[in-house]
Design a protein around this motif. Structure first.
Motif, PDB file in Angstrom:
ATOM      1  N   SER A   1      -5.075  -2.929 -66.140  1.00 42.00           N
ATOM      2  CA  SER A   1      -5.260  -3.859 -67.251  1.00 42.00           C
ATOM      3  C   SER A   1      -6.521  -4.687 -67.009  1.00 42.00           C
ATOM      4  CB  SER A   1      -4.038  -4.772 -67.364  1.00 42.00           C
ATOM      5  OG  SER A   1      -3.946  -5.600 -66.220  1.00 42.00           O
ATOM      6  N   GLY A   2      -6.933  -5.424 -68.008  1.00 46.02           N
ATOM      7  CA  GLY A   2      -8.135  -6.239 -67.893  1.00 46.02           C
ATOM      8  C   GLY A   2      -8.013  -7.316 -66.837  1.00 46.02           C
ATOM      9  N   GLY A   3      -6.812  -7.877 -66.658  1.00 49.47           N
ATOM     10  CA  GLY A   3      -6.608  -8.917 -65.661  1.00 49.47           C
ATOM     11  C   GLY A   3      -6.790  -8.403 -64.252  1.00 49.47           C
ATOM     12  N   ILE A   4      -6.330  -7.200 -63.988  1.00 52.63           N
ATOM     13  CA  ILE A   4      -6.477  -6.609 -62.659  1.00 52.63           C
ATOM     14  C   ILE A   4      -7.940  -6.308 -62.381  1.00 52.63           C
ATOM     15  CG2 ILE A   4      -5.881  -4.623 -61.228  1.00 52.63           C
ATOM     16  CD1 ILE A   4      -3.560  -6.503 -61.594  1.00 52.63           C
ATOM     17  N   ILE A   5      -8.649  -5.798 -63.379  1.00 51.57           N
ATOM     18  CA  ILE A   5     -10.076  -5.508 -63.201  1.00 51.57           C
ATOM     19  C   ILE A   5     -10.838  -6.793 -62.913  1.00 51.57           C
ATOM     20  CG2 ILE A   5     -12.159  -4.674 -64.365  1.00 51.57           C
ATOM     21  CD1 ILE A   5     -10.348  -2.671 -65.830  1.00 51.57           C
ATOM     22  N   ALA A   6     -10.526  -7.858 -63.649  1.00 52.60           N
ATOM     23  CA  ALA A   6     -11.183  -9.149 -63.405  1.00 52.60           C
ATOM     24  C   ALA A   6     -10.887  -9.656 -61.996  1.00 52.60           C
ATOM     25  CB  ALA A   6     -10.721 -10.166 -64.444  1.00 52.60           C
ATOM     26  N   LEU A   7      -9.680  -9.457 -61.514  1.00 52.86           N
ATOM     27  CA  LEU A   7      -9.324  -9.871 -60.165  1.00 52.86           C
ATOM     28  C   LEU A   7     -10.131  -9.095 -59.126  1.00 52.86           C
ATOM     29  CD1 LEU A   7      -7.422 -11.702 -58.538  1.00 52.86           C
ATOM     30  CD2 LEU A   7      -5.790  -9.819 -58.521  1.00 52.86           C
ATOM     31  N   TYR A   8     -10.309  -7.800 -59.327  1.00 53.18           N
ATOM     32  CA  TYR A   8     -11.122  -6.988 -58.412  1.00 53.18           C
ATOM     33  C   TYR A   8     -12.583  -7.431 -58.433  1.00 53.18           C
ATOM     34  CZ  TYR A   8      -7.517  -3.580 -57.236  1.00 53.18           C
ATOM     35  OH  TYR A   8      -6.401  -2.973 -56.754  1.00 53.18           O
ATOM     36  N   VAL A   9     -13.113  -7.727 -59.594  1.00 52.87           N
ATOM     37  CA  VAL A   9     -14.502  -8.188 -59.697  1.00 52.87           C
ATOM     38  C   VAL A   9     -14.649  -9.527 -58.987  1.00 52.87           C
ATOM     39  CG1 VAL A   9     -16.276  -8.985 -61.314  1.00 52.87           C
ATOM     40  CG2 VAL A   9     -15.008  -6.887 -61.789  1.00 52.87           C
ATOM     41  N   LEU A  10     -13.699 -10.433 -59.190  1.00 55.27           N
ATOM     42  CA  LEU A  10     -13.733 -11.731 -58.511  1.00 55.27           C
ATOM     43  C   LEU A  10     -13.674 -11.548 -56.997  1.00 55.27           C
ATOM     44  CD1 LEU A  10     -13.649 -14.832 -58.611  1.00 55.27           C
ATOM     45  CD2 LEU A  10     -11.152 -14.629 -58.719  1.00 55.27           C
ATOM     46  N   ALA A  11     -12.798 -10.680 -56.522  1.00 52.68           N
ATOM     47  CA  ALA A  11     -12.689 -10.423 -55.087  1.00 52.68           C
ATOM     48  C   ALA A  11     -13.992  -9.848 -54.533  1.00 52.68           C
ATOM     49  CB  ALA A  11     -11.526  -9.474 -54.811  1.00 52.68           C
ATOM     50  N   ALA A  12     -14.634  -8.976 -55.283  1.00 59.51           N
ATOM     51  CA  ALA A  12     -15.906  -8.405 -54.833  1.00 59.51           C
ATOM     52  C   ALA A  12     -16.971  -9.488 -54.710  1.00 59.51           C
ATOM     53  CB  ALA A  12     -16.365  -7.312 -55.807  1.00 59.51           C
ATOM     54  N   PHE A  13     -17.044 -10.387 -55.696  1.00 58.98           N
ATOM     55  CA  PHE A  13     -18.024 -11.463 -55.628  1.00 58.98           C
ATOM     56  C   PHE A  13     -17.725 -12.436 -54.496  1.00 58.98           C
ATOM     57  CE2 PHE A  13     -19.214 -10.410 -60.089  1.00 58.98           C
ATOM     58  CZ  PHE A  13     -20.564 -10.196 -59.839  1.00 58.98           C
ATOM     59  N   VAL A  14     -16.456 -12.709 -54.240  1.00 62.58           N
ATOM     60  CA  VAL A  14     -16.088 -13.579 -53.120  1.00 62.58           C
ATOM     61  C   VAL A  14     -16.512 -12.934 -51.804  1.00 62.58           C
ATOM     62  CG1 VAL A  14     -14.123 -14.508 -51.827  1.00 62.58           C
ATOM     63  CG2 VAL A  14     -14.233 -14.799 -54.306  1.00 62.58           C
ATOM     64  N   CYS A  15     -16.277 -11.653 -51.643  1.00 60.46           N
ATOM     65  CA  CYS A  15     -16.682 -10.958 -50.415  1.00 60.46           C
ATOM     66  C   CYS A  15     -18.191 -10.969 -50.253  1.00 60.46           C
ATOM     67  CB  CYS A  15     -16.168  -9.520 -50.426  1.00 60.46           C
ATOM     68  SG  CYS A  15     -14.400  -9.379 -50.206  1.00 60.46           S
ATOM     69  N   ILE A  16     -18.915 -10.643 -51.307  1.00 58.24           N
ATOM     70  CA  ILE A  16     -20.380 -10.625 -51.228  1.00 58.24           C
ATOM     71  C   ILE A  16     -20.917 -12.021 -50.937  1.00 58.24           C
ATOM     72  CG2 ILE A  16     -22.493 -10.270 -52.585  1.00 58.24           C
ATOM     73  CD1 ILE A  16     -20.975  -7.963 -53.988  1.00 58.24           C
ATOM     74  N   GLY A  17     -20.363 -13.029 -51.596  1.00 56.69           N
ATOM     75  CA  GLY A  17     -20.787 -14.401 -51.336  1.00 56.69           C
ATOM     76  C   GLY A  17     -20.481 -14.830 -49.912  1.00 56.69           C
ATOM     77  N   SER A  18     -19.323 -14.454 -49.417  1.00 54.75           N
ATOM     78  CA  SER A  18     -18.956 -14.790 -48.038  1.00 54.75           C
ATOM     79  C   SER A  18     -19.909 -14.133 -47.052  1.00 54.75           C
ATOM     80  CB  SER A  18     -17.523 -14.345 -47.742  1.00 54.75           C
ATOM     81  OG  SER A  18     -16.623 -14.992 -48.601  1.00 54.75           O
ATOM     82  N   TYR A  19     -20.227 -12.867 -47.269  1.00 57.40           N
ATOM     83  CA  TYR A  19     -21.170 -12.168 -46.387  1.00 57.40           C
ATOM     84  C   TYR A  19     -22.544 -12.827 -46.449  1.00 57.40           C
ATOM     85  CZ  TYR A  19     -17.686  -8.450 -46.174  1.00 57.40           C
ATOM     86  OH  TYR A  19     -16.539  -7.731 -45.988  1.00 57.40           O
ATOM     87  N   TRP A  20     -22.944 -13.258 -47.622  1.00 59.51           N
ATOM     88  CA  TRP A  20     -24.235 -13.894 -47.794  1.00 59.51           C
ATOM     89  C   TRP A  20     -24.294 -15.214 -47.038  1.00 59.51           C
ATOM     90  CZ3 TRP A  20     -25.889 -18.225 -50.854  1.00 59.51           C
ATOM     91  CH2 TRP A  20     -27.277 -18.324 -50.969  1.00 59.51           C
ATOM     92  N   ILE A  21     -23.220 -16.003 -47.154  1.00 59.36           N
ATOM     93  CA  ILE A  21     -23.151 -17.285 -46.448  1.00 59.36           C
ATOM     94  C   ILE A  21     -23.117 -17.062 -44.932  1.00 59.36           C
ATOM     95  CG2 ILE A  21     -21.663 -19.288 -45.999  1.00 59.36           C
ATOM     96  CD1 ILE A  21     -20.906 -19.153 -49.016  1.00 59.36           C
ATOM     97  N   ILE A  22     -22.311 -16.111 -44.476  1.00 58.27           N
ATOM     98  CA  ILE A  22     -22.209 -15.837 -43.051  1.00 58.27           C
ATOM     99  C   ILE A  22     -23.538 -15.350 -42.471  1.00 58.27           C
ATOM    100  CG2 ILE A  22     -21.124 -14.291 -41.353  1.00 58.27           C
ATOM    101  CD1 ILE A  22     -18.549 -14.545 -43.052  1.00 58.27           C
ATOM    102  N   SER A  23     -24.288 -14.588 -43.258  1.00 57.80           N
ATOM    103  CA  SER A  23     -25.556 -14.060 -42.751  1.00 57.80           C
ATOM    104  C   SER A  23     -26.592 -15.158 -42.513  1.00 57.80           C
ATOM    105  CB  SER A  23     -26.112 -13.015 -43.701  1.00 57.80           C
ATOM    106  OG  SER A  23     -26.559 -13.629 -44.907  1.00 57.80           O
ATOM    107  N   TYR A  24     -26.467 -16.291 -43.197  1.00 60.53           N
ATOM    108  CA  TYR A  24     -27.424 -17.387 -43.014  1.00 60.53           C
ATOM    109  C   TYR A  24     -26.944 -18.433 -42.023  1.00 60.53           C
ATOM    110  CZ  TYR A  24     -30.303 -15.632 -46.727  1.00 60.53           C
ATOM    111  OH  TYR A  24     -31.147 -14.859 -47.479  1.00 60.53           O
ATOM    112  N   VAL A  25     -25.752 -18.278 -41.490  1.00 55.18           N
ATOM    113  CA  VAL A  25     -25.235 -19.252 -40.517  1.00 55.18           C
ATOM    114  C   VAL A  25     -25.617 -18.866 -39.119  1.00 55.18           C
ATOM    115  CG1 VAL A  25     -23.141 -20.218 -39.512  1.00 55.18           C
ATOM    116  CG2 VAL A  25     -23.332 -19.934 -41.982  1.00 55.18           C
TER     117      VAL A  25
END
Length: 80
Positions: free
Chosen positions: A56-80
């Motif tokens: 459903s659309g809600g599950i897809i949105a949750l996966y997209v949000l999780a992907a952005f959280v992971c990418i953002g976390s990796y980005w933050i960790i790479s600069y620390v």
């Protein structure tokens, strides 16, 4: 019966093809096999699995949000 054949036939054919190639002095190089598996077979398998998945659309949105959280976390960790 079809499900069993669909699962068993690739398992039987893969070593058979390998045996035939070695028997006729046509061994497969490891690098070319790694390339095929890494860049062709695995993405095709993932695409096939995702194409058959019903979400459903809600599950897809949750996966997209999780992907952005992971990418953002990796980005933050790479600069620390």
């Amino acid at each position: 019966m079809d499900v069993v054949l669909a699962a068993v036939v690739p398992v039987i054919l893969t070593p058979l093809v390998g045996y035939i190639l070695v028997r006729f002095d046509k061994p497969v190089e490891g690098d070319s096999l790694r390339f095929l598996v890494s860049y062709v077979a695995t993405p095709a398998l993932v695409f096939n699995a995702l194409a058959k998945l019903e979400m459903s659309g809600g599950i897809i949105a949750l996966y997209v949000l999780a992907a952005f959280v992971c990418i953002g976390s990796y980005w933050i960790i790479s600069y620390v």
